[in-house]
Design a protein around this motif. Sequence first.
Motif, PDB file in Angstrom:
ATOM      1  N   GLY A   4       0.797  -1.210   0.000  1.00  0.00           N
ATOM      2  CA  GLY A   4       0.000   0.000   0.000  1.00  0.00           C
ATOM      3  C   GLY A   4       0.833   1.264   0.000  1.00  0.00           C
ATOM      4  N   SER A   5       2.104   1.167   0.343  1.00  0.00           N
ATOM      5  CA  SER A   5       2.979   2.342   0.376  1.00  0.00           C
ATOM      6  C   SER A   5       3.767   2.516  -0.913  1.00  0.00           C
ATOM      7  CB  SER A   5       3.958   2.232   1.557  1.00  0.00           C
ATOM      8  OG  SER A   5       4.904   1.198   1.328  1.00  0.00           O
ATOM      9  N   TRP A   6       3.617   1.612  -1.878  1.00  0.00           N
ATOM     10  CA  TRP A   6       4.483   1.635  -3.061  1.00  0.00           C
ATOM     11  C   TRP A   6       4.041   2.660  -4.104  1.00  0.00           C
ATOM     12  CZ3 TRP A   6       4.747  -4.368  -4.112  1.00  0.00           C
ATOM     13  CH2 TRP A   6       5.352  -4.990  -3.008  1.00  0.00           C
ATOM     14  N   THR A   7       2.770   2.811  -4.339  1.00  0.00           N
ATOM     15  CA  THR A   7       2.203   3.570  -5.468  1.00  0.00           C
ATOM     16  C   THR A   7       2.597   2.903  -6.792  1.00  0.00           C
ATOM     17  OG1 THR A   7       4.038   5.139  -5.765  1.00  0.00           O
ATOM     18  CG2 THR A   7       2.353   5.710  -4.139  1.00  0.00           C
ATOM     19  N   ALA A   8       2.208   3.513  -7.900  1.00  0.00           N
ATOM     20  CA  ALA A   8       2.486   2.931  -9.216  1.00  0.00           C
ATOM     21  C   ALA A   8       3.987   3.002  -9.513  1.00  0.00           C
ATOM     22  CB  ALA A   8       1.714   3.668 -10.292  1.00  0.00           C
ATOM     23  N   PRO A   9       4.569   1.957 -10.104  1.00  0.00           N
ATOM     24  CA  PRO A   9       6.006   1.979 -10.416  1.00  0.00           C
ATOM     25  C   PRO A   9       6.310   2.959 -11.544  1.00  0.00           C
ATOM     26  CG  PRO A   9       5.001   0.018 -11.341  1.00  0.00           C
ATOM     27  CD  PRO A   9       3.943   0.687 -10.505  1.00  0.00           C
ATOM     28  N   ASP A  10       7.544   3.444 -11.568  1.00  0.00           N
ATOM     29  CA  ASP A  10       7.987   4.313 -12.652  1.00  0.00           C
ATOM     30  C   ASP A  10       8.294   3.523 -13.918  1.00  0.00           C
ATOM     31  OD1 ASP A  10       8.032   6.882 -11.232  1.00  0.00           O
ATOM     32  OD2 ASP A  10       9.579   5.937 -10.006  1.00  0.00           O
ATOM     33  N   ALA A  11       8.571   2.241 -13.776  1.00  0.00           N
ATOM     34  CA  ALA A  11       8.811   1.368 -14.929  1.00  0.00           C
ATOM     35  C   ALA A  11       8.458  -0.057 -14.522  1.00  0.00           C
ATOM     36  CB  ALA A  11      10.271   1.442 -15.376  1.00  0.00           C
ATOM     37  N   ALA A  12       8.005  -0.865 -15.491  1.00  0.00           N
ATOM     38  CA  ALA A  12       7.640  -2.250 -15.218  1.00  0.00           C
ATOM     39  C   ALA A  12       7.779  -3.072 -16.488  1.00  0.00           C
ATOM     40  CB  ALA A  12       6.214  -2.353 -14.682  1.00  0.00           C
ATOM     41  N   THR A  13       8.268  -4.295 -16.340  1.00  0.00           N
ATOM     42  CA  THR A  13       8.390  -5.222 -17.466  1.00  0.00           C
ATOM     43  C   THR A  13       7.960  -6.609 -17.016  1.00  0.00           C
ATOM     44  OG1 THR A  13      10.697  -5.790 -16.970  1.00  0.00           O
ATOM     45  CG2 THR A  13      10.317  -3.926 -18.462  1.00  0.00           C
ATOM     46  N   THR A  14       7.464  -7.408 -17.962  1.00  0.00           N
ATOM     47  CA  THR A  14       7.085  -8.796 -17.702  1.00  0.00           C
ATOM     48  C   THR A  14       7.625  -9.661 -18.832  1.00  0.00           C
ATOM     49  OG1 THR A  14       5.064  -8.121 -16.547  1.00  0.00           O
ATOM     50  CG2 THR A  14       5.176 -10.396 -17.334  1.00  0.00           C
ATOM     51  N   THR A  15       8.293 -10.760 -18.462  1.00  0.00           N
ATOM     52  CA  THR A  15       8.909 -11.657 -19.436  1.00  0.00           C
ATOM     53  C   THR A  15       8.668 -13.095 -19.018  1.00  0.00           C
ATOM     54  OG1 THR A  15      10.665 -10.026 -19.807  1.00  0.00           O
ATOM     55  CG2 THR A  15      11.056 -12.249 -20.638  1.00  0.00           C
ATOM     56  N   ASP A  16       8.416 -13.971 -19.988  1.00  0.00           N
ATOM     57  CA  ASP A  16       8.269 -15.399 -19.713  1.00  0.00           C
ATOM     58  C   ASP A  16       9.588 -16.109 -19.994  1.00  0.00           C
ATOM     59  OD1 ASP A  16       5.582 -15.388 -18.910  1.00  0.00           O
ATOM     60  OD2 ASP A  16       4.919 -15.333 -21.000  1.00  0.00           O
ATOM     61  N   ILE A  17      10.090 -16.844 -18.986  1.00  0.00           N
ATOM     62  CA  ILE A  17      11.356 -17.567 -19.079  1.00  0.00           C
ATOM     63  C   ILE A  17      11.096 -19.023 -18.738  1.00  0.00           C
ATOM     64  CG2 ILE A  17      13.699 -17.766 -18.157  1.00  0.00           C
ATOM     65  CD1 ILE A  17      13.683 -14.819 -17.619  1.00  0.00           C
ATOM     66  N   ARG A  18      11.712 -19.935 -19.485  1.00  0.00           N
ATOM     67  CA  ARG A  18      11.442 -21.369 -19.317  1.00  0.00           C
ATOM     68  C   ARG A  18      11.684 -21.848 -17.883  1.00  0.00           C
ATOM     69  NH1 ARG A  18      14.729 -25.724 -19.467  1.00  0.00           N
ATOM     70  NH2 ARG A  18      16.467 -24.419 -20.131  1.00  0.00           N
ATOM     71  N   LEU A  19      12.787 -21.459 -17.290  1.00  0.00           N
ATOM     72  CA  LEU A  19      13.133 -21.980 -15.966  1.00  0.00           C
ATOM     73  C   LEU A  19      12.371 -21.305 -14.835  1.00  0.00           C
ATOM     74  CD1 LEU A  19      17.008 -22.386 -16.265  1.00  0.00           C
ATOM     75  CD2 LEU A  19      15.265 -24.174 -16.348  1.00  0.00           C
ATOM     76  N   TYR A  20      11.978 -20.027 -15.019  1.00  0.00           N
ATOM     77  CA  TYR A  20      11.393 -19.266 -13.918  1.00  0.00           C
ATOM     78  C   TYR A  20       9.935 -18.883 -14.146  1.00  0.00           C
ATOM     79  CZ  TYR A  20      16.236 -18.828 -12.431  1.00  0.00           C
ATOM     80  OH  TYR A  20      17.517 -19.103 -12.037  1.00  0.00           O
ATOM     81  N   GLY A  21       9.375 -19.211 -15.295  1.00  0.00           N
ATOM     82  CA  GLY A  21       7.996 -18.824 -15.579  1.00  0.00           C
ATOM     83  C   GLY A  21       7.901 -17.336 -15.867  1.00  0.00           C
ATOM     84  N   THR A  22       6.837 -16.715 -15.396  1.00  0.00           N
ATOM     85  CA  THR A  22       6.649 -15.283 -15.603  1.00  0.00           C
ATOM     86  C   THR A  22       7.551 -14.497 -14.651  1.00  0.00           C
ATOM     87  OG1 THR A  22       4.358 -15.629 -16.287  1.00  0.00           O
ATOM     88  CG2 THR A  22       4.985 -13.401 -15.617  1.00  0.00           C
ATOM     89  N   VAL A  23       8.356 -13.628 -15.232  1.00  0.00           N
ATOM     90  CA  VAL A  23       9.278 -12.800 -14.444  1.00  0.00           C
ATOM     91  C   VAL A  23       8.818 -11.347 -14.562  1.00  0.00           C
ATOM     92  CG1 VAL A  23      11.669 -12.041 -14.149  1.00  0.00           C
ATOM     93  CG2 VAL A  23      11.174 -14.393 -14.893  1.00  0.00           C
ATOM     94  N   THR A  24       8.567 -10.720 -13.423  1.00  0.00           N
ATOM     95  CA  THR A  24       8.093  -9.340 -13.386  1.00  0.00           C
ATOM     96  C   THR A  24       9.105  -8.474 -12.657  1.00  0.00           C
ATOM     97  OG1 THR A  24       5.784 -10.057 -13.358  1.00  0.00           O
ATOM     98  CG2 THR A  24       6.231  -7.800 -12.662  1.00  0.00           C
ATOM     99  N   ALA A  25       9.458  -7.358 -13.259  1.00  0.00           N
ATOM    100  CA  ALA A  25      10.356  -6.386 -12.632  1.00  0.00           C
ATOM    101  C   ALA A  25       9.651  -5.036 -12.579  1.00  0.00           C
ATOM    102  CB  ALA A  25      11.667  -6.269 -13.406  1.00  0.00           C
ATOM    103  N   ARG A  26       9.634  -4.422 -11.404  1.00  0.00           N
ATOM    104  CA  ARG A  26       9.061  -3.095 -11.222  1.00  0.00           C
ATOM    105  C   ARG A  26      10.108  -2.185 -10.594  1.00  0.00           C
ATOM    106  NH1 ARG A  26       3.673  -4.592  -8.009  1.00  0.00           N
ATOM    107  NH2 ARG A  26       4.899  -6.473  -7.547  1.00  0.00           N
ATOM    108  N   ALA A  27      10.116  -0.926 -10.975  1.00  0.00           N
ATOM    109  CA  ALA A  27      11.142   0.004 -10.495  1.00  0.00           C
ATOM    110  C   ALA A  27      10.510   1.308 -10.031  1.00  0.00           C
ATOM    111  CB  ALA A  27      12.159   0.279 -11.601  1.00  0.00           C
TER     112      ALA A  27
END
Length: 208
Positions: free
Chosen positions: A137-160
């Motif tokens: 609840g303290s994060w607010t919307a990220p300034d950047a975000a990406t989502t990638t599907d990788i065989r070993l890890y499944g869906t990988v999400t990065a937020r900044a």
Amino acid sequence: MPYLRGCGNDTHIGFAGWPYSFVTALETGRTSWTTPLHARRLAPDNAATVTAGQLRDVVQQLIAAGQWQPDDPDMWIVADAGYDGPRLAFLLADLPVQVLVRMRSDRLLRRPAPPRLPGTTGRPRRHGGEFIFGDPGSWTAPDAATTTDIRLYGTVTARAWHRLHPRLTHRTAWTAQHGPLPIIEGTVILLQVDRLPSGATAKPVWLW
């Protein structure tokens, strides 16, 4: 002081060990091989200072050897959660480096102070609202975000989230700092994956 364990005659004996700080270079390409560059023994209270001194020596040697040129990208310094990322960034701010450090999931950082309104009296604010890693609840919307599907890890999400900083105090590494303590801003990255190849629980990874 850490303790090491030695084995002999079917017994386990614990004895005091000295901590060391190692600087290693990660080879290019898809590999986990590293090259040790520097090692120094740590005293109980000087981990950040010793580490910064080691890194400064290595970076200056690379520059002197022509391994880095003024038009080259900055060199990356990557460290685990046991290292003080903002402190390292402060001590190495004059070098062509970028610091990337994993942070504990229980950290709390601050946003930039809001603009000072006309007519406001009193001391200007140095810190904005809280960014609590464990409280979405303290994060607010990220300034950047990406989502990638990788065989070993499944869906990988990065937020900044940009321009977050710790609220420093005149303790530990900052006891000798005179005057107001610096505001050391950085980008916080939250990395999440669906699964781990080992089958262990996939926990979020926080980077600064």
